[in-house]
Design a protein around this motif. Structure first.
Motif, short mmCIF file in Angstrom:
data_model
loop_
_atom_site.label_atom_id
_atom_site.label_comp_id
_atom_site.label_asym_id
_atom_site.label_seq_id
_atom_site.Cartn_x
_atom_site.Cartn_y
_atom_site.Cartn_z
N LYS A 1 9.91 9.00 -7.72
CA LYS A 1 10.25 7.55 -7.15
C LYS A 1 8.92 6.95 -7.27
CE LYS A 1 14.17 9.22 -4.81
NZ LYS A 1 14.84 9.21 -3.42
N PHE A 2 9.02 5.65 -7.30
CA PHE A 2 7.74 4.79 -7.12
C PHE A 2 6.89 5.12 -5.99
CE2 PHE A 2 10.40 1.67 -9.87
CZ PHE A 2 9.32 1.80 -10.93
N HIS A 3 7.61 5.23 -4.54
CA HIS A 3 6.78 5.53 -3.67
C HIS A 3 6.01 6.82 -3.59
CE1 HIS A 3 10.42 7.57 -1.95
NE2 HIS A 3 9.55 8.09 -1.53
N GLU A 4 6.82 7.86 -3.98
CA GLU A 4 6.09 9.23 -4.40
C GLU A 4 4.94 9.21 -5.43
OE1 GLU A 4 9.85 12.08 -3.77
OE2 GLU A 4 9.72 11.34 -5.95
N ILE A 5 5.15 8.38 -6.22
CA ILE A 5 3.89 7.99 -7.38
C ILE A 5 2.68 7.67 -6.58
CG2 ILE A 5 3.19 7.34 -9.50
CD1 ILE A 5 6.10 7.33 -10.38
N ALA A 6 3.25 6.43 -5.86
CA ALA A 6 2.21 5.58 -4.94
C ALA A 6 1.33 6.66 -4.19
CB ALA A 6 2.60 4.54 -4.51
N ASP A 7 2.15 7.51 -3.42
CA ASP A 7 1.38 8.50 -2.59
C ASP A 7 0.19 9.34 -3.35
OD1 ASP A 7 2.56 7.20 -0.32
OD2 ASP A 7 4.28 8.60 -0.16
N ALA A 8 1.21 10.19 -4.29
CA ALA A 8 0.21 10.99 -4.97
C ALA A 8 -1.29 10.30 -5.61
CB ALA A 8 1.25 11.60 -6.34
N LEU A 9 -1.09 9.27 -5.97
CA LEU A 9 -2.25 8.50 -6.74
C LEU A 9 -2.95 7.70 -5.74
CD1 LEU A 9 -0.48 7.10 -9.97
CD2 LEU A 9 -1.95 9.43 -9.58
N GLY A 10 -2.42 7.44 -4.71
CA GLY A 10 -3.28 6.66 -3.66
C GLY A 10 -3.30 5.33 -4.02
N ILE A 11 -2.32 4.61 -4.26
CA ILE A 11 -2.37 3.19 -4.80
C ILE A 11 -1.08 2.60 -4.54
CG2 ILE A 11 -3.53 3.62 -6.82
CD1 ILE A 11 -1.21 3.70 -8.73
N PRO A 12 -1.00 1.19 -4.43
CA PRO A 12 0.19 0.49 -3.82
C PRO A 12 1.24 0.63 -4.98
CG PRO A 12 -1.80 -0.93 -3.82
CD PRO A 12 -2.13 0.36 -4.68
N VAL A 13 2.56 0.74 -4.26
CA VAL A 13 3.64 0.63 -5.26
C VAL A 13 3.64 -0.35 -6.23
CG1 VAL A 13 6.12 0.36 -5.29
CG2 VAL A 13 5.12 1.59 -3.59
N SER A 14 3.11 -1.68 -6.15
CA SER A 14 2.97 -2.67 -7.00
C SER A 14 2.15 -2.41 -8.16
CB SER A 14 2.56 -3.86 -6.13
OG SER A 14 1.17 -3.73 -5.66
N THR A 15 1.04 -1.56 -7.88
CA THR A 15 0.33 -1.33 -9.06
C THR A 15 0.92 -0.19 -9.80
OG1 THR A 15 -1.68 -1.58 -7.51
CG2 THR A 15 -2.13 -0.20 -9.60
N VAL A 16 1.82 0.75 -9.09
CA VAL A 16 2.57 1.66 -10.22
C VAL A 16 3.28 1.16 -11.11
CG1 VAL A 16 4.21 3.62 -9.82
CG2 VAL A 16 2.32 3.64 -8.10
N LYS A 17 4.23 0.12 -10.66
CA LYS A 17 4.94 -0.78 -11.36
C LYS A 17 4.26 -1.41 -12.43
CE LYS A 17 8.77 -1.21 -7.80
NZ LYS A 17 9.29 -2.27 -6.94
N THR A 18 3.21 -2.04 -12.08
CA THR A 18 2.53 -2.55 -13.19
C THR A 18 1.93 -1.87 -14.21
OG1 THR A 18 1.78 -4.59 -11.63
CG2 THR A 18 0.46 -3.98 -13.55
N ARG A 19 1.55 -0.67 -13.84
CA ARG A 19 0.96 0.22 -15.03
C ARG A 19 2.30 0.77 -15.69
NH1 ARG A 19 -3.31 3.91 -11.64
NH2 ARG A 19 -4.97 2.24 -11.01
#
Length: 206
Positions: A164-182
Protein backbone atom coordinates in the motif's frame (compact mmCIF):
# COMPACT_ATOMS: atom_id res chain seq x y z
CA UNK A 1 5.48 -8.75 29.14
CA UNK A 2 4.18 -12.08 27.90
CA UNK A 3 1.30 -11.98 30.38
CA UNK A 4 0.28 -8.51 29.23
CA UNK A 5 0.13 -9.67 25.61
CA UNK A 6 -1.77 -12.81 26.45
CA UNK A 7 0.95 -15.23 25.37
CA UNK A 8 1.13 -18.68 26.82
CA UNK A 9 4.86 -19.19 26.58
CA UNK A 10 5.85 -22.05 24.30
CA UNK A 11 2.18 -22.90 23.75
CA UNK A 12 1.57 -19.74 21.72
CA UNK A 13 1.47 -20.86 18.05
CA UNK A 14 4.07 -18.92 16.09
CA UNK A 15 1.87 -18.69 13.01
CA UNK A 16 -0.87 -16.96 15.01
CA UNK A 17 1.39 -14.39 16.63
CA UNK A 18 1.59 -10.90 15.14
CA UNK A 19 4.86 -9.49 13.83
CA UNK A 20 5.12 -7.25 16.88
CA UNK A 21 4.58 -10.17 19.25
CA UNK A 22 7.26 -12.19 17.48
CA UNK A 23 9.66 -9.25 17.49
CA UNK A 24 9.24 -8.73 21.22
CA UNK A 25 9.74 -12.42 21.87
CA UNK A 26 12.85 -12.41 19.69
CA UNK A 27 14.13 -9.32 21.49
CA UNK A 28 13.71 -11.30 24.68
CA UNK A 29 16.02 -13.99 23.36
CA UNK A 30 13.55 -16.46 21.85
CA UNK A 31 15.31 -17.67 18.71
CA UNK A 32 12.26 -19.53 17.41
CA UNK A 33 10.34 -16.26 17.26
CA UNK A 34 12.87 -14.72 14.88
CA UNK A 35 12.89 -17.90 12.81
CA UNK A 36 9.12 -17.52 12.48
CA UNK A 37 9.60 -13.96 11.22
CA UNK A 38 12.08 -15.21 8.64
CA UNK A 39 9.65 -17.87 7.42
CA UNK A 40 6.87 -15.30 7.21
CA UNK A 41 8.82 -12.68 5.29
CA UNK A 42 11.55 -14.47 3.32
CA UNK A 43 9.38 -14.97 0.22
CA UNK A 44 8.25 -11.30 -0.05
CA UNK A 45 11.79 -10.06 0.58
CA UNK A 46 13.25 -12.45 -1.99
CA UNK A 47 10.61 -11.42 -4.53
CA UNK A 48 11.38 -7.74 -4.04
CA UNK A 49 15.12 -8.33 -4.25
CA UNK A 50 14.82 -10.50 -7.36
CA UNK A 51 12.98 -7.77 -9.22
CA UNK A 52 15.44 -5.09 -8.16
CA UNK A 53 18.82 -6.81 -8.49
CA UNK A 54 18.00 -9.07 -11.41
CA UNK A 55 19.31 -12.52 -10.54
CA UNK A 56 18.37 -15.44 -8.34
CA UNK A 57 21.81 -15.64 -6.75
CA UNK A 58 21.99 -11.94 -5.93
CA UNK A 59 18.42 -11.96 -4.61
CA UNK A 60 19.25 -14.83 -2.27
CA UNK A 61 22.31 -12.94 -1.05
CA UNK A 62 20.22 -9.81 -0.46
CA UNK A 63 17.63 -11.87 1.39
CA UNK A 64 20.29 -13.38 3.65
CA UNK A 65 21.91 -9.99 4.25
CA UNK A 66 18.52 -8.49 5.09
CA UNK A 67 17.67 -11.01 7.78
CA UNK A 68 21.18 -10.99 9.22
CA UNK A 69 21.00 -7.21 9.51
CA UNK A 70 17.51 -7.42 10.99
CA UNK A 71 18.68 -9.96 13.57
CA UNK A 72 21.69 -7.89 14.62
CA UNK A 73 19.66 -4.67 14.81
CA UNK A 74 16.45 -6.12 16.22
CA UNK A 75 16.86 -4.41 19.59
CA UNK A 76 16.80 -1.04 17.81
CA UNK A 77 13.29 -1.74 16.50
CA UNK A 78 10.84 0.25 18.63
CA UNK A 79 7.60 -0.37 16.78
CA UNK A 80 7.31 3.21 15.53
CA UNK A 81 6.67 1.74 12.06
CA UNK A 82 5.44 -1.69 11.05
CA UNK A 83 8.03 -4.44 11.23
CA UNK A 84 7.46 -5.14 7.53
CA UNK A 85 8.25 -1.51 6.63
CA UNK A 86 11.42 -1.65 8.74
CA UNK A 87 12.41 -4.92 7.07
CA UNK A 88 11.71 -3.62 3.56
CA UNK A 89 13.92 -0.62 4.26
CA UNK A 90 16.78 -2.93 5.24
CA UNK A 91 16.19 -4.97 2.07
CA UNK A 92 16.19 -1.86 -0.11
CA UNK A 93 19.48 -0.75 1.42
CA UNK A 94 20.92 -4.20 0.72
CA UNK A 95 19.70 -3.93 -2.88
CA UNK A 96 21.36 -0.52 -3.21
CA UNK A 97 24.64 -1.93 -1.96
CA UNK A 98 24.40 -4.85 -4.35
CA UNK A 99 23.64 -2.55 -7.29
CA UNK A 100 26.58 -0.32 -6.43
CA UNK A 101 28.85 -3.35 -6.50
CA UNK A 102 27.35 -4.37 -9.82
CA UNK A 103 28.05 -0.90 -11.20
CA UNK A 104 31.63 -1.13 -10.01
CA UNK A 105 31.91 -4.44 -11.86
CA UNK A 106 30.26 -2.83 -14.90
CA UNK A 107 27.32 -5.23 -14.89
CA UNK A 108 24.20 -3.22 -15.67
CA UNK A 109 20.62 -4.16 -14.86
CA UNK A 110 19.87 -4.16 -18.58
CA UNK A 111 22.64 -6.68 -19.20
CA UNK A 112 21.20 -8.90 -16.49
CA UNK A 113 17.77 -8.48 -18.04
CA UNK A 114 19.04 -10.15 -21.20
CA UNK A 115 19.90 -13.26 -19.22
CA UNK A 116 17.14 -13.30 -16.61
CA UNK A 117 13.39 -12.93 -16.55
CA UNK A 118 11.54 -10.53 -14.32
CA UNK A 119 9.66 -13.11 -12.28
CA UNK A 120 11.08 -16.19 -10.58
CA UNK A 121 10.65 -19.26 -12.84
CA UNK A 122 7.31 -21.06 -12.61
CA UNK A 123 7.92 -24.83 -12.37
CA UNK A 124 4.27 -25.50 -13.30
CA UNK A 125 4.53 -23.78 -16.68
CA UNK A 126 5.07 -25.82 -19.85
CA UNK A 127 8.23 -25.40 -21.90
CA UNK A 128 6.68 -23.26 -24.65
CA UNK A 129 4.73 -21.17 -22.17
CA UNK A 130 7.84 -20.60 -20.07
CA UNK A 131 9.84 -19.50 -23.13
CA UNK A 132 7.18 -16.92 -24.01
CA UNK A 133 6.96 -15.75 -20.42
CA UNK A 134 10.73 -15.47 -20.18
CA UNK A 135 10.95 -13.43 -23.38
CA UNK A 136 8.23 -11.04 -22.31
CA UNK A 137 9.72 -10.83 -18.83
CA UNK A 138 13.13 -9.92 -20.27
CA UNK A 139 11.61 -7.08 -22.26
CA UNK A 140 9.64 -5.78 -19.29
CA UNK A 141 12.72 -6.09 -17.12
CA UNK A 142 14.76 -4.20 -19.69
CA UNK A 143 12.23 -1.37 -19.81
CA UNK A 144 11.95 -1.22 -16.04
CA UNK A 145 15.72 -1.29 -15.54
CA UNK A 146 16.04 1.80 -17.72
CA UNK A 147 13.89 3.85 -15.33
CA UNK A 148 15.40 6.02 -12.58
CA UNK A 149 15.99 3.87 -9.46
CA UNK A 150 13.54 5.80 -7.27
CA UNK A 151 10.71 5.22 -9.75
CA UNK A 152 11.67 1.59 -10.32
CA UNK A 153 11.54 0.88 -6.58
CA UNK A 154 8.06 2.32 -6.19
CA UNK A 155 6.69 0.47 -9.23
CA UNK A 156 8.07 -2.85 -8.02
CA UNK A 157 6.76 -2.36 -4.49
CA UNK A 158 3.29 -1.20 -5.57
CA UNK A 159 2.54 -3.05 -8.79
CA UNK A 160 4.41 -6.30 -8.21
CA UNK A 161 4.64 -6.70 -4.44
CA UNK A 162 1.20 -5.22 -3.74
CA UNK A 163 2.27 -2.87 -0.96
CA UNK A 164 0.00 0.00 0.00
CA UNK A 165 1.05 3.60 -0.48
CA UNK A 166 1.64 4.20 3.23
CA UNK A 167 3.70 1.00 3.51
CA UNK A 168 5.94 2.13 0.66
CA UNK A 169 6.22 5.58 2.20
CA UNK A 170 7.25 4.08 5.55
CA UNK A 171 9.81 1.77 3.93
CA UNK A 172 11.37 4.55 1.86
CA UNK A 173 11.03 7.27 4.48
CA UNK A 174 9.20 9.64 2.13
CA UNK A 175 5.71 11.23 2.05
CA UNK A 176 2.83 9.32 0.47
CA UNK A 177 2.43 12.16 -2.03
CA UNK A 178 5.99 11.57 -3.24
CA UNK A 179 5.29 7.85 -3.61
CA UNK A 180 2.25 8.61 -5.78
CA UNK A 181 4.17 11.09 -7.91
CA UNK A 182 7.01 8.65 -8.51
CA UNK A 183 4.56 5.87 -9.33
CA UNK A 184 2.58 7.93 -11.83
CA UNK A 185 5.67 9.33 -13.53
CA UNK A 186 7.41 5.96 -13.55
CA UNK A 187 4.42 4.13 -15.01
CA UNK A 188 4.08 6.76 -17.71
CA UNK A 189 7.72 6.33 -18.71
CA UNK A 190 7.43 2.55 -18.49
CA UNK A 191 4.38 2.52 -20.75
CA UNK A 192 6.25 4.51 -23.38
CA UNK A 193 9.20 2.12 -23.25
CA UNK A 194 6.92 -0.92 -23.50
CA UNK A 195 5.19 0.63 -26.50
CA UNK A 196 8.59 1.10 -28.10
CA UNK A 197 9.38 -2.57 -27.50
CA UNK A 198 6.07 -3.61 -29.05
CA UNK A 199 4.60 -5.04 -25.85
CA UNK A 200 1.60 -2.71 -25.91
CA UNK A 201 -0.82 -2.55 -28.82
CA UNK A 202 -1.50 0.79 -30.46
CA UNK A 203 -4.96 0.84 -28.87
CA UNK A 204 -3.25 0.99 -25.46
CA UNK A 205 -1.39 4.15 -26.27
CA UNK A 206 -2.48 7.35 -24.64
Amino acid sequence: MTDQLGWQGENQPMAEASDLELVERAQGGETRAFEALVRRWERPIFSLAYRLVGSDEDARDVCQETFLAAFHNLRSFRGEAKFSSWLYRIALNACHSRQRRQSAEQVSLEEQAEARGFDPPDPAAGADEQVLRDERARLVRRALAALPPDMRQVIVMKEYEGLKFHEIADALGIPVSTVKTRLYTGLTLLRRRLEGLGLLASSDKE
